[in-house]
Design a protein around this motif. Structure first.
Motif, short mmCIF file in Angstrom:
data_model
loop_
_atom_site.label_atom_id
_atom_site.label_comp_id
_atom_site.label_asym_id
_atom_site.label_seq_id
_atom_site.Cartn_x
_atom_site.Cartn_y
_atom_site.Cartn_z
N MET A 186 6.01 -10.27 3.56
CA MET A 186 5.43 -9.03 4.03
C MET A 186 6.53 -8.05 4.42
SD MET A 186 2.54 -7.33 4.70
CE MET A 186 1.32 -8.59 4.61
N LEU A 187 7.45 -8.45 5.29
CA LEU A 187 8.55 -7.58 5.71
C LEU A 187 9.33 -7.10 4.50
CD1 LEU A 187 10.54 -6.33 7.81
CD2 LEU A 187 11.77 -8.49 7.72
N GLY A 188 9.68 -8.00 3.63
CA GLY A 188 10.48 -7.64 2.46
C GLY A 188 9.81 -6.60 1.58
N ASP A 189 8.53 -6.79 1.31
CA ASP A 189 7.80 -5.85 0.47
C ASP A 189 7.73 -4.47 1.11
OD1 ASP A 189 7.30 -7.88 -1.37
OD2 ASP A 189 5.35 -8.38 -0.49
N ARG A 190 7.42 -4.45 2.39
CA ARG A 190 7.30 -3.16 3.08
C ARG A 190 8.65 -2.46 3.20
NH1 ARG A 190 2.26 -3.66 7.31
NH2 ARG A 190 0.79 -4.11 5.64
N LEU A 191 9.66 -3.24 3.50
CA LEU A 191 11.00 -2.67 3.63
C LEU A 191 11.45 -2.07 2.29
CD1 LEU A 191 13.50 -2.12 5.29
CD2 LEU A 191 14.25 -4.46 4.79
N LYS A 192 11.26 -2.79 1.22
CA LYS A 192 11.66 -2.30 -0.09
C LYS A 192 10.90 -1.03 -0.47
CE LYS A 192 12.47 -3.74 -4.84
NZ LYS A 192 12.46 -4.86 -5.78
N ARG A 193 9.60 -1.03 -0.23
CA ARG A 193 8.78 0.14 -0.56
C ARG A 193 9.24 1.36 0.25
NH1 ARG A 193 4.90 2.29 1.85
NH2 ARG A 193 4.22 0.51 3.07
N LEU A 194 9.48 1.17 1.55
CA LEU A 194 9.94 2.27 2.39
C LEU A 194 11.31 2.78 1.92
CD1 LEU A 194 8.86 0.87 5.86
CD2 LEU A 194 7.92 2.92 4.77
N ARG A 195 12.19 1.86 1.58
CA ARG A 195 13.52 2.24 1.12
C ARG A 195 13.44 3.05 -0.18
NH1 ARG A 195 16.74 0.16 -2.61
NH2 ARG A 195 15.66 -1.84 -2.78
N LEU A 196 12.62 2.58 -1.11
CA LEU A 196 12.49 3.27 -2.39
C LEU A 196 11.81 4.63 -2.23
CD1 LEU A 196 11.62 0.27 -4.73
CD2 LEU A 196 13.81 1.48 -4.51
N GLU A 197 10.88 4.75 -1.28
CA GLU A 197 10.24 6.04 -1.02
C GLU A 197 11.28 7.07 -0.58
OE1 GLU A 197 7.13 5.47 1.85
OE2 GLU A 197 5.82 4.48 0.41
#
Length: 118
Positions: A1-12
């Protein structure tokens, strides 16, 4: 969960892992580890990530799907003053229907005050 959200936020934000790492003072390897689930950030780093992305730590950890619950609780900012005492407490803890009634009362009082100040 953390990894997916972190990656999505970073890419945004169109950041590389290295760029994000520099912003919060960790290595690219650490960011990669957080994103792929091989590492877990310590409390201080988790807070830095939340602050940087303007989300809550609960959102990053998957405890809520709302990145900013305090911004979407339906309570006007002017009512988020603890000095308002019982009214504020009742508003914050009220069921949805009661909250709507209290907010209507607040709007009436506010419009009366605006009329009296003209």
């Amino acid at each position: 969960m953390l990894g997916d959200r972190l990656k999505r936020l970073r890419l945004e934000k169109k950041l590389t892992q290295e760029e994000l790492g520099k912003k919060i003072n960790v290595t690219k390897v650490s960011i990669s580890g957080y994103e792929n689930g091989n590492r877990t950030p310590d409390t201080e780093t988790l807070q830095k990530l939340a602050d940087f992305f303007n989300v809550t730590t609960d959102y990053l950890l998957g405890r809520t799907d709302d990145p900013n619950p305090s911004e979407s609780d339906g309570i006007p900012e002017e009512l988020k003053d603890p000095s308002l005492g019982l009214f504020f407490k009742e508003l914050a803890e009220a069921p949805e229907e009661r909250r709507e009634q209290l907010l209507k009362i607040w709007e009436i009082l506010k419009s009366e005050g605006d009329r009296n100040n003209k």
